[in-house]
Design a protein around this motif. Structure first.
Motif, short mmCIF file in Angstrom:
data_model
loop_
_atom_site.label_atom_id
_atom_site.label_comp_id
_atom_site.label_asym_id
_atom_site.label_seq_id
_atom_site.Cartn_x
_atom_site.Cartn_y
_atom_site.Cartn_z
N GLY A 109 45.67 2.92 -0.43
CA GLY A 109 44.63 3.93 -0.64
C GLY A 109 45.14 5.35 -0.61
O GLY A 109 44.48 6.26 -1.13
N ASN A 110 46.30 5.58 -0.01
CA ASN A 110 46.86 6.93 0.06
C ASN A 110 47.61 7.33 -1.21
O ASN A 110 47.91 8.50 -1.41
CB ASN A 110 47.83 7.06 1.24
CG ASN A 110 47.12 7.20 2.57
OD1 ASN A 110 45.96 6.81 2.71
ND2 ASN A 110 47.80 7.74 3.56
N LEU A 111 47.92 6.35 -2.05
CA LEU A 111 48.71 6.62 -3.24
C LEU A 111 47.83 7.10 -4.39
O LEU A 111 46.75 6.54 -4.63
CB LEU A 111 49.45 5.34 -3.66
CG LEU A 111 50.35 5.43 -4.90
CD1 LEU A 111 51.54 6.34 -4.64
CD2 LEU A 111 50.81 4.03 -5.32
N ASP A 112 48.28 8.11 -5.12
CA ASP A 112 47.57 8.56 -6.33
C ASP A 112 47.96 7.62 -7.47
O ASP A 112 48.94 7.85 -8.17
CB ASP A 112 47.94 10.00 -6.67
CG ASP A 112 47.25 10.49 -7.93
OD1 ASP A 112 46.39 9.76 -8.47
OD2 ASP A 112 47.58 11.61 -8.39
N TRP A 113 47.20 6.56 -7.67
CA TRP A 113 47.54 5.54 -8.66
C TRP A 113 47.29 6.00 -10.10
O TRP A 113 47.66 5.31 -11.03
CB TRP A 113 46.78 4.25 -8.39
CG TRP A 113 45.32 4.44 -8.11
CD1 TRP A 113 44.36 4.85 -8.98
CD2 TRP A 113 44.66 4.25 -6.86
NE1 TRP A 113 43.13 4.91 -8.37
CE2 TRP A 113 43.28 4.53 -7.04
CE3 TRP A 113 45.07 3.84 -5.59
CZ2 TRP A 113 42.34 4.45 -6.03
CZ3 TRP A 113 44.13 3.76 -4.57
CH2 TRP A 113 42.78 4.05 -4.79
N THR A 114 46.67 7.17 -10.26
CA THR A 114 46.46 7.68 -11.62
C THR A 114 47.72 8.33 -12.21
O THR A 114 47.74 8.66 -13.40
CB THR A 114 45.32 8.72 -11.65
OG1 THR A 114 45.73 9.90 -10.93
CG2 THR A 114 44.05 8.15 -11.03
N ASP A 115 48.74 8.51 -11.37
CA ASP A 115 49.95 9.20 -11.82
C ASP A 115 51.18 8.43 -11.31
O ASP A 115 51.90 8.89 -10.44
CB ASP A 115 49.96 10.64 -11.30
CG ASP A 115 51.08 11.49 -11.91
OD1 ASP A 115 51.76 10.99 -12.82
OD2 ASP A 115 51.27 12.63 -11.44
N THR A 116 51.38 7.25 -11.89
CA THR A 116 52.45 6.37 -11.46
C THR A 116 53.24 5.86 -12.66
O THR A 116 52.84 6.06 -13.81
CB THR A 116 51.90 5.16 -10.67
OG1 THR A 116 50.93 4.50 -11.48
CG2 THR A 116 51.28 5.59 -9.35
N LEU A 117 54.32 5.17 -12.39
CA LEU A 117 55.22 4.68 -13.43
C LEU A 117 54.51 3.92 -14.55
O LEU A 117 54.76 4.20 -15.73
CB LEU A 117 56.31 3.82 -12.77
CG LEU A 117 57.34 3.19 -13.69
CD1 LEU A 117 58.15 4.25 -14.42
CD2 LEU A 117 58.26 2.26 -12.88
N PRO A 118 53.64 2.95 -14.26
CA PRO A 118 53.01 2.23 -15.38
C PRO A 118 52.13 3.13 -16.24
O PRO A 118 52.00 2.90 -17.45
CB PRO A 118 52.18 1.14 -14.69
CG PRO A 118 51.98 1.64 -13.29
CD PRO A 118 53.22 2.41 -12.96
#
Length: 505
Positions: A109-118
């Protein structure tokens, strides 16, 4: 304060952010169509120690002998969620906000998953598929708009917490649908993930589209079944000194591999059950020598760890065999890496990770692919946050934020490259946390308790004698301390330190 620290480093002969050789992406044609770009596959194991590689003959034949091995690959934070979040974001914990497995310091939940490798790769035209474990806390509820599928994945087979750590009876979110897997031999998690990997390769090849495949095997991690007592057979769990004492069972091998290594014992390195720990920090000094029960438990776990890796070894062969069958092998980079290591009695520490010691923070990294030297070895220190920088570089993708690592493409093109680089470690902010630096022959750690350790990785590879208090290392310790200070608040290129000239000892 930042400028003062950098000035001090310059005076000490340390160059921060020195230019490195031009990357693969910088030399690539900007007009490349997605189908012309290389495929990229990452294969990640969970808690794998380097010594266990010798029990994986297919990995040796297909990856080590056909690719480049990085012998000093350091995980910034050797714990599941922070490590995997760094792999997805290309950032260290103080930048991606993940410094633990659970809230408030960490968790998915702490990770900004909108700005990741995939996200970067799919935006550049790649087909993307994730299989298996994701950062701790992923259960699909974070993405209700896409039925649990995180942004950036065109295909998705993510393990759903709290069943992630089960070799059977686990749940995969398969493209938005939660699928419960059972207890039959065909449900063994490693084999299921391998089957899905080969299916994705065939589909992407048929579609004539470059792809990124991320395979995250559970092995050789221990198994945790919600509600279990933590024991499989009487006597398996005896007298441990780890925080994970009651959390789980030893790893579960595939049925065909049960007993394959009957009687195998964990490596008894010079640091195993270390006799004199007077040079170590308090958490080690307070640990008693290991009992016979602890040693028996470590051996039981080690046998099952090695047995559980046999299905991974077979999976590697099947994945590469499918690539060859589809005519994709020569245009595919394969990256094999572990999220963190594992301690099995070294310095009296039983069945745990997180620590800065080499068994916990130095992990396997092997890369095979177009133009990569075969059977080569890179000895320069590298960092776990280099992996997404490398993948983005090879794919010609653009990250959405500055990356804290560097592309490893220069090493892939010339394994003898020497950048005199410093790589860093950081963990939690509580008393158990630390910051560290790995540079040249040295590993230096500063604990949040005020304690420190310094090891010569060439003269003392088993870290038996800390030199932090040795008068002859005073200038070196001061220089390494300045390096750590430069890292504490770094972001992007400031986190990449090359051209380090160390004080003589």
């Amino acid at each position: 304060m930042k400028k003062k620290i950098l000035s001090a480093l310059a005076l000490a002969g340390v160059f921060v952010g020195v230019a490195v050789p031009m990357s693969h992406a910088q030399r690539s044609k900007p007009t490349q169509a997605p189908s012309d770009r290389p495929n990229i596959i990452t294969i990640m194991t969970d808690d794998q120690d380097i010594a266990s590689l010798k029990y994986m003959p297919r990995l040796k034949r297909l990856l080590i002998d056909q690719g480049t091995t990085f012998t000093n690959h350091t995980v910034v934070f050797p714990l599941c969620c922070p490590s995997r979040s760094g792999y997805l974001s290309g950032q260290v914990g103080h930048n991606n906000n993940v410094r633990g497995n659970t809230p408030p310091e960490g968790g998915y939940g702490n990770l900004d998953w909108t700005d990741t490798l995939p996200v970067w790769l799919s935006a550049s035209g790649y087909a993307t598929d994730h299989l298996g474990k994701y950062p701790n806390g992923y259960d699909g509820s974070q993405h209700p708009e896409s039925q649990g599928v995180p942004p950036g994945w065109t295909d998705w087979n993510g393990a759903v917490d709290p069943t992630t750590y089960e070799f059977y009876h686990y749940v995969l979110n398969e493209d938005g649908t939660n699928v419960k897997h059972g207890a039959s031999e065909e449900d063994y998690q490693t084999d299921v993930l391998t089957g899905k990997a080969t299916d994705f390769i065939k589909k992407s090849s048929d579609d004539d589209k470059s792809f990124f495949l991320d395979v995250a095997y559970l092995a050789p991690h221990w198994e945790f079944r919600p509600g279990s007592t933590g024991t499989v057979n009487p006597g398996d769990i005896e007298g441990l000194n780890s925080p994970e004492d009651i959390l789980g069972n030893p790893p579960v091998p595939a049925p065909r591999h049960v007993g394959m290594f009957e009687g195998l014992k964990a490596p008894h390195t010079p640091s195993y059950d270390e006799k004199d720990v007077s040079d170590k920090p308090g958490f080690v000094q307070s640990t008693d020598p290991m009992s016979d029960a602890q040693k028996r438990t470590i051996d039981v776990w080690y046998q099952r760890r090695i047995e559980s890796l046999q299905a991974v070894d077979e999976g590697i062969a099947k994945i590469l065999g499918t690539l060859a069958d589809q005519g994709e092998l020569d245009n595919t980079y394969i990256i094999f890496v572990a999220d963190n290591g594992w301690m099995q009695g070294e310095h009296r520490l039983s069945l745990q990770k997180i620590r800065a010691y080499r068994e916990s923070s130095t992990v396997p990294l092997i890369i095979r692919g177009p133009g990569v030297a075969r059977g080569a070895t890179v000895t320069d220190p590298t960092s776990s946050v280099d992996i997404p920088a490398t993948i983005a570089d090879l794919a010609g993708a653009t990250a959405g934020h500055p990356l804290d690592g560097m592309s490893l493409a220069p090493y892939l093109e010339d394994a003898s490259t020497k950048l005199k680089r410093a790589v860093f470690l950081e963990t939690s902010t509580d008393d158990a946390g630390y910051y560290g630096v790995r540079v040249g022959r040295w590993r230096y750690i500063e604990y949040n308790t005020g304690e420190s350790e310094l090891y010569d990785q060439i003269a003392d590879p088993w870290e038996l004698e800390s030199l932090h208090a040795d008068p002859s290392t005073k200038d070196l310790v001061a220089q390494l301390h300045d390096l750590i200070e430069s890292f504490r608040g770094c972001a992007g290129a400031d986190c990449v330190v090359t051209g380090v000239r160390l004080a003589k000892v």
